[in-house]
Design an enzyme around this catalytic site. Structure first.
Site, PDB file in Angstrom:
ATOM      1  N   ASP A  13       4.798  10.658 -10.074  1.00  0.00           N
ATOM      2  CA  ASP A  13       5.496  11.439 -11.095  1.00  0.00           C
ATOM      3  C   ASP A  13       5.112  10.858 -12.463  1.00  0.00           C
ATOM      4  O   ASP A  13       4.281   9.934 -12.546  1.00  0.00           O
ATOM      5  CB  ASP A  13       7.018  11.513 -10.848  1.00  0.00           C
ATOM      6  CG  ASP A  13       7.751  10.216 -11.179  1.00  0.00           C
ATOM      7  OD1 ASP A  13       7.100   9.198 -11.516  1.00  0.00           O
ATOM      8  OD2 ASP A  13       8.995  10.208 -11.094  1.00  0.00           O
ATOM      9  N   CYS A  70       6.376   6.334  -8.126  1.00  0.00           N
ATOM     10  CA  CYS A  70       7.308   6.858  -9.123  1.00  0.00           C
ATOM     11  C   CYS A  70       7.810   5.645  -9.912  1.00  0.00           C
ATOM     12  O   CYS A  70       7.245   4.556  -9.772  1.00  0.00           O
ATOM     13  CB  CYS A  70       8.434   7.682  -8.489  1.00  0.00           C
ATOM     14  SG  CYS A  70       9.526   6.790  -7.372  1.00  0.00           S
ATOM     15  N   THR A  72      10.578   3.693  -9.797  1.00  0.00           N
ATOM     16  CA  THR A  72      11.051   2.587  -8.959  1.00  0.00           C
ATOM     17  C   THR A  72      10.382   2.555  -7.589  1.00  0.00           C
ATOM     18  O   THR A  72      10.447   1.541  -6.891  1.00  0.00           O
ATOM     19  CB  THR A  72      12.558   2.730  -8.697  1.00  0.00           C
ATOM     20  OG1 THR A  72      12.770   4.015  -8.083  1.00  0.00           O
ATOM     21  CG2 THR A  72      13.367   2.636  -9.983  1.00  0.00           C
ATOM     22  N   HIS A 103       3.303  -4.707  11.324  1.00  0.00           N
ATOM     23  CA  HIS A 103       4.436  -4.428  12.210  1.00  0.00           C
ATOM     24  C   HIS A 103       4.909  -2.979  12.193  1.00  0.00           C
ATOM     25  O   HIS A 103       5.456  -2.507  13.182  1.00  0.00           O
ATOM     26  CB  HIS A 103       5.632  -5.326  11.838  1.00  0.00           C
ATOM     27  CG  HIS A 103       5.453  -6.748  12.271  1.00  0.00           C
ATOM     28  ND1 HIS A 103       6.484  -7.668  12.315  1.00  0.00           N
ATOM     29  CD2 HIS A 103       4.338  -7.427  12.676  1.00  0.00           C
ATOM     30  CE1 HIS A 103       6.023  -8.840  12.728  1.00  0.00           C
ATOM     31  NE2 HIS A 103       4.724  -8.732  12.941  1.00  0.00           N
ATOM     32  N   HIS A 138       5.105  -3.924  18.729  1.00  0.00           N
ATOM     33  CA  HIS A 138       5.445  -3.152  17.516  1.00  0.00           C
ATOM     34  C   HIS A 138       5.250  -1.654  17.748  1.00  0.00           C
ATOM     35  O   HIS A 138       5.995  -0.843  17.220  1.00  0.00           O
ATOM     36  CB  HIS A 138       4.616  -3.650  16.334  1.00  0.00           C
ATOM     37  CG  HIS A 138       4.812  -5.107  16.085  1.00  0.00           C
ATOM     38  ND1 HIS A 138       6.027  -5.626  15.709  1.00  0.00           N
ATOM     39  CD2 HIS A 138       3.966  -6.158  16.230  1.00  0.00           C
ATOM     40  CE1 HIS A 138       5.927  -6.938  15.604  1.00  0.00           C
ATOM     41  NE2 HIS A 138       4.690  -7.283  15.921  1.00  0.00           N
TER      42      HIS A 138
HETATM   43  C1  RB5 Z   1      12.049   9.255 -13.260  1.00  0.00           C
HETATM   44  O1  RB5 Z   1      12.720   8.990 -14.442  1.00  0.00           O
HETATM   45  C2  RB5 Z   1      12.546   8.331 -12.148  1.00  0.00           C
HETATM   46  O2  RB5 Z   1      13.826   8.679 -11.772  1.00  0.00           O
HETATM   47  C3  RB5 Z   1      11.599   8.386 -10.969  1.00  0.00           C
HETATM   48  O3  RB5 Z   1      10.325   8.021 -11.379  1.00  0.00           O
HETATM   49  C4  RB5 Z   1      11.915   7.475  -9.793  1.00  0.00           C
HETATM   50  O4  RB5 Z   1      12.087   6.161 -10.191  1.00  0.00           O
HETATM   51  C5  RB5 Z   1      12.933   7.963  -8.882  1.00  0.00           C
HETATM   52  O5  RB5 Z   1      13.256   7.335  -7.854  1.00  0.00           O
END
Ligand code: RB5
Length: 149
Positions: A13, A70, A72, A103, A138
């Site tokens: 994203d 993304c 996080t 694993h 596994h």
């Molecule tokens: C976008 O602002 C953020 O929410 C997205 O990149 C991600 O971290 C969502 O889990």
């Protein structure tokens, strides 16, 4: 079903657009072939749309491996793991990346563009691509996944 391509499908994203571009360049420089499902600019998008594209292509066997990014890595993990046969692993370090292959036979690597530095991200990708699944006990555990649904 045709044999899965050895190419890697990648998507992100806006929060990890720059990291995707850098990792794509790294993958190409390694000689991998890469299918980039986008986005193709840093404009704001909704991560489930791109998570779905990559996860579907791994789930249906078109690609053996996928990479999702993304901010996080959390949202992409949640989306990808809804698809049958997808084992998406959010990795923050080399140990996690190694074990996700040894694993868990992870077939989708997830990274957080706002969490992990560029150099570490490249190292994680390297280790994740080069570490084989250990199979044996596994595999037996992975087979149990199918009994959960
Ligand atoms: C976008 O602002 C953020 O929410 C997205 O990149 C991600 O971290 C969502 O889990």
């Amino acid at each position: 079903m045709t044999a899965p391509s050895t190419a890697i499908v990648i998507g992100c994203d806006h929060a990890a657009f720059e990291m995707k571009e850098k990792l794509k360049a790294y993958l190409l420089q390694r000689g991998e072939s890469v299918e980039d499902v986008g986005p193709h600019s840093a404009e704001s998008v909704d991560y489930p749309d791109y998570g779905k594209k990559v996860a579907q292509m791994v789930s249906n066997g078109r690609f053996a491996r996928g990479i999702l990014l993304c901010g996080t890595g959390l949202g992409m993990s949640m989306v990808a793991n809804r698809f049958p046969g997808v084992r998406a692993a959010l990795c923050h370090d080399l140990f996690g990346a190694t074990m996700s292959r040894k694993h868990n036979d992870a077939n989708v690597l997830v990274l957080g563009g706002r969490v992990t530095g560029e150099t570490l991200a490249e190292e994680i990708v390297k280790v994740w691509l080069e570490t084989p699944f250990e199979g044996g006990r596994h595999q037996k555990r992975l087979d149990l996944f199918d009994r959960i649904d």
